[in-house]
Design a protein around this motif. Sequence first.
Motif, PDB file in Angstrom:
ATOM      1  N   ASN A 168       0.800  -1.226   0.000  1.00  0.00           N
ATOM      2  CA  ASN A 168       0.000   0.000   0.000  1.00  0.00           C
ATOM      3  C   ASN A 168       0.833   1.276   0.000  1.00  0.00           C
ATOM      4  O   ASN A 168       0.407   2.304  -0.492  1.00  0.00           O
ATOM      5  CB  ASN A 168      -0.924   0.012   1.216  1.00  0.00           C
ATOM      6  CG  ASN A 168      -1.834  -1.193   1.213  1.00  0.00           C
ATOM      7  OD1 ASN A 168      -2.456  -1.509   0.209  1.00  0.00           O
ATOM      8  ND2 ASN A 168      -1.881  -1.898   2.331  1.00  0.00           N
TER       9      ASN A 168
ATOM     10  N   ASP B 113      -0.493   0.881   7.876  1.00  0.00           N
ATOM     11  CA  ASP B 113      -1.662   0.861   7.003  1.00  0.00           C
ATOM     12  C   ASP B 113      -2.870   1.500   7.692  1.00  0.00           C
ATOM     13  O   ASP B 113      -3.635   2.220   7.065  1.00  0.00           O
ATOM     14  CB  ASP B 113      -2.003  -0.577   6.597  1.00  0.00           C
ATOM     15  CG  ASP B 113      -0.985  -1.147   5.630  1.00  0.00           C
ATOM     16  OD1 ASP B 113      -0.446  -0.369   4.822  1.00  0.00           O
ATOM     17  OD2 ASP B 113      -0.718  -2.356   5.683  1.00  0.00           O
TER      18      ASP B 113
ATOM     19  N   THR C  49      -5.611   2.986   5.209  1.00  0.00           N
ATOM     20  CA  THR C  49      -5.863   1.871   4.295  1.00  0.00           C
ATOM     21  C   THR C  49      -6.949   0.948   4.836  1.00  0.00           C
ATOM     22  O   THR C  49      -7.710   0.371   4.079  1.00  0.00           O
ATOM     23  CB  THR C  49      -4.566   1.073   4.079  1.00  0.00           C
ATOM     24  OG1 THR C  49      -3.535   1.990   3.743  1.00  0.00           O
ATOM     25  CG2 THR C  49      -4.728   0.063   2.971  1.00  0.00           C
TER      26      THR C  49
END
Lengths: 292, 441
Positions: A130, B274, B279
């Motif tokens: 990510n 994350d 995310t």
Amino acid sequence: MKPRTSPRRLPDQVFAYALLVPAFAFLVLFTVKPLVSTVVSSLYDRRDEGPTLDNYRLLAEDEVFRKALVNNLLFSVLTVPVSLALAMLLAVLLQRALKGKALLRAGVFAPAILPVVAVAVIWLYFYQPNIGVINEVLGWFGVTGPDWLGDTALVLPSLMAMMVWKEAGFFMIFYLAGLQAIDPELDEASLLEGTGRFTHFRRVTFPLLMPTTLFAAIVALADSIKMVDFVFVMTQGGPDNASNLLLYYIYRVTFAQHWPQYGAAISLLVIGVLVALAVLQIRLLDRRIHYR
Amino acid sequence: MALSPRTRALAATTLALTAIAGCSSASGGSGGDGAKDGVVSIDFYYPDQVGTLSTLIDGYLKDFAKEHPEIKVKGVYSGDYDQTLAAVNTAIDARKAPALAIMDQSFMHDLVERKAVTAWNPFLTSDADRKWKDSFYPQFMSNSVGADGQVWGIPFARSTIVQYWNKDYFKKAGLDPEKPPAGWDELVADAKAVQSGAGAKWGLFIPTSTGTAYWLYQALVQQAGGDGAISDRAGTKVTVNSEQNVKALEFWASLGTQKIAPTTEVAWGTSTDDFLAGTTGILWTTSGRIGSIQEKAGFDWGVSALPAGAGKGAPTGGGSLMLFDAGVSKKQKEAAVTLAKFLTTPERAADVSIKSGYIATSEAAWNTEAMRAHLAKHPQAKAPHDAVADAIPEMATPDRDRVVYQTLAPALQSVLLKGADPRKALDKAQSDIDAVLKTHR
């Protein structure tokens, strides 16, 4: 002048052996003794009772070992030729008179001087799904990048790509040295005869680089088995043992599981495979090498 | 005496070699009971999993040196828990074990089986000693006491699993930002809402890394109504293929098939990044991350105990102070006990908790002034304290690396990442684990 005679003189033979004693001492201390104690240790069970062949029996049914072995063979069989081919290509390209040649050479060689752990940390962040650089770049083109290290099918190829990047620059240096040793007259002869660049490479440069290739191939093969630092940093052998390599497994068995006897048995097998592969390489390649 | 140059050269080399050998043996033997002029010297190995602990311990050791001039402590920073185990193992083989070390609590069975550690009981004779031992939360002591009642570890730097959620996402998705999901149905519904309503890429992260998958799985098994401890007290009986075990794994795998979570590895190390990057809307991870989330989150966030199902509670994790035996004298062990008491006072336990995010190990620590002031400023820090009330023991067995990392973790991952059948994978893991443990009964 009168010839000098020593009052007590050692015979030459004895003197020669005496001089070799320190070298032998080190060889025995650091090579022979560990090897012998590895063999002995591998014949004892975990409670140091034996001798027994249990460790080797266990080896035959150890699934994780089998997986590590297959992974490592794949890793070696793919990274060694690719690294060498790339190294040779880079060397031939960077040998020509080229603007900024020195800078390019330094750039290609840079990964080779980095410690493996540093390389692993850098690539760990390249590969992040990510926030990683690679997927960020893919994102510019509207591609959703995969999870390089988190996917059981992609993790080993991802590690291989990193290894090739690190090793190619290193072996390029050997090929550059090899190219310096080739007589420039051969180049001129080809030029006069009107031989194409590719034919010249195939018929002249490539064969003359074979001694370098043999040497580099053996070093690369050993590297592909012994350099496992990145597994510690990047994947710990996971997920689902998809990136478990032999030496990492030996480490886990010997230290984390505190089972040095079984670790010794695996080590011996790995040494055996390495020696066999090196002999095979030398046999196969030696016939095709033109030494001058 | 007239010697030829050759003979002389030889003699010189021999002398040099003897000298080298002499040096190594002279520096090698420290030996004895470590006592000299009434000062006892001990080694103390300490790992640091979070990056803030080693600085804290360095400071405590300096204070200790002032308060106890009769004990000389050599503090050795030894990497993470696994590296510390490797370092201690090597030291034991050389019969130069540290007198005291902070070890992962779940290494206990291996160390006891190998007779590497010494029980604390003989050193805790006075009432004050026993009171000190009993001051720690019983949930934390459950991984430190053997089946026979022997105490092998004193809790230090403990943690448990908690649930973090992104309140901004909850608001945007039309959910109550103050109400974290309390059960599996709510968890799935909230995760989906965060994805569709607030645009989060993923709804829920439950890390699946090799090193920690078993830990999160324990919590899921507990929630499914099973025995979340997975291993029994002696560590030699493990159950991973009961109905509840299968149900827990099926639920975990369903997160991937419903696209709430990725079907690739949810990495333990980066899952916090994350969450911070937005995310994922919800994250299950260690309470030890509260500090860094506090520091870095650019959004409103909450932390709570994990959701409940048929059962409730998450496993504890973290370290124990352990006494080692190989080459350690009684005097050195007594010095180590003094150091352990010094390191675990309520004030220091509170200090560790405030500065690193680990859970303070006793009620007294939670009632210190420093802790109260901290809680007034950061109410989120209370969540792990609440979670401890229902905490269950961490899965711990002999041959832990083989059982947990080499067998159970790949079995879980084969289901979560490769879509294998949960029941088959767990049945196979069960028989593999039984085979390993058979040699330890």
